[in-house]
Design an enzyme around this catalytic site. Structure first.
Site: not given
Length: 271
Positions: A173, A141
Site C-alpha cells: 500500500d 496489514d
C-alpha cells in the site's frame, strides 16, 4: 525517439515485492494478531499491528457473494495493465522519475495480488464460508500510524456511527501511495515540457500538413525562450536591412551637365 530499457525499473519492482512479502510472512509467523501482539516502533503513534484485510484499501469490501473474487480478478488485470504501461513508457523515453513511480505502483499491485490469490490456500486465511480459497486470501496489514481513533459522526455516509481508527496498511500500500503522490506532485515535469535527454519524444517527425498555431500561454519555458530568440533575430535582421536601405538612399548622386561648344574650345586652348 530515445528508447529506454525497462529492466532496471522491473528490478526495483521485484525488490519491493520481496520486501513486502518478507515483512508479511514475518508478521504472520512471528506476531499475534490484534492488540495482543502489537509492537511499538516510535512512541505511541507508530506501531506494528497484525490485522487481516478481506477487501480493498482501508478495509472496504464488495458486498456480494463473489465480491472478493471480482476484486482479485480486477487486481490481476490491473497488475498486467500497469506492467504493460511501464514498458510502453520506457520505449517512449519517459522521464526516469515517472518510470520509478510506475515501478512502485506495480510492486504494490503485485504484492496485494499475491496475497489475494495464494494466501487463502498456503496460509489458510480465506474468510469463513468462501466458495474457494483461491483468489479469496486476505491481505496482511501491519503498519499502524495511531494518530486518531473514535466514533465517526452519524451524518457521514457508510461509516457514520462506527468506531474507527487511522488505517493499518502494508508495504505494498505504501508503494502505491508514494508512486501516485510522485506522479501528482511532479506531473508538470513528467507530462509537461520534455527534453531530448529524458522527455517523451514523438514517434515521427513533424508533419507540415498537421501544423497548427500554438498560443503563447500553452508553450513551455523552453519553447517560449526559443520563440523569443527567433523574434529577436527577426527584428535585428529587419533593422539591418532598413539601415542598408537608408545608407544607400542617403548618398547624393550628381550628374554632370553636358558642356557646350564654347566651353570645350576654351578647355582645348588651355591645354
Amino acid at each position: 525517439m530515445i528508447k529506454k530499457s525497462p529492466l532496471k525499473f522491473f528490478i526495483l519492482t521485484l525488490i519491493l515485492i520481496l520486501i513486502d512479502q518478507g515483512v508479511k510472512l514475518a508478521v504472520h509467523f512471528y506476531m499475534a494478531p490484534g492488540f495482543a501482539g502489537q509492537i511499538k516502533l516510535v512512541g505511541d503513534w507508530l506501531k506494528l499491528h497484525y490485522v487481516l484485510n478481506p477487501g480493498m484499501a482501508f478495509g472496504m469490501q464488495l458486498g456480494y457473494e463473489y465480491g472478493k473474487l471480482l476484486l482479485s480478478v480486477f487486481r490481476l488485470f490491473a497488475m498486467v495493465g500497469i506492467g504493460y504501461y511501464l514498458v510502453h513508457l520506457a520505449h517512449r523515453g519517459a522521464p526516469d522519475g515517472l518510470l520509478w513511480a510506475m515501478a512502485m505502483i506495480l510492486a504494490g499491485a503485485v504484492g496485494n495480488v499475491i496475497d489475494s490469490t495464494f494466501y487463502g490456500v498456503f496460509l489458510n486465511n480465506a474468510p469463513y464460508g468462501s466458495p474457494t480459497p483461491w483468489f479469496h486470501g486476505q491481505v496482511i496489514d501491519m503498519v499502524f500510524v495511531d494518530v486518531w481513533e473514535g466514533f465517526i459522526p452519524d451524518w457521514v455516509p457508510v461509516w457514520g456511527g462506527q468506531y474507527y481508527s487511522t488505517p493499518i496498511f502494508n508495504i505494498a500500500d505504501s508503494c502505491i501511495f508514494i508512486g501516485v503522490c510522485m506522479i501528482l506532485i511532479f506531473q508538470r515535469r513528467f507530462f509537461g515540457g520534455h527534453t531530448l535527454e529524458d522527455g517523451l519524444l514523438p514517434v515521427s517527425g513533424p508533419d507540415a500538413t498537421q501544423a497548427e498555431v500554438v498560443p503563447m500561454s500553452e508553450l513551455t519555458d523552453g519553447e517560449y525562450a526559443e520563440k523569443q530568440v527567433e523574434k529577436t533575430n527577426e527584428e535585428l535582421s529587419k533593422e539591418t536591412s532598413n539601415d542598408e536601405k537608408t545608407s544607400s538612399s542617403s548618398e547624393p548622386v550628381t550628374l554632370e551637365e553636358p558642356k557646350d561648344e564654347d566651353s570645350l574650345s576654351s578647355d582645348l586652348k588651355k591645354s
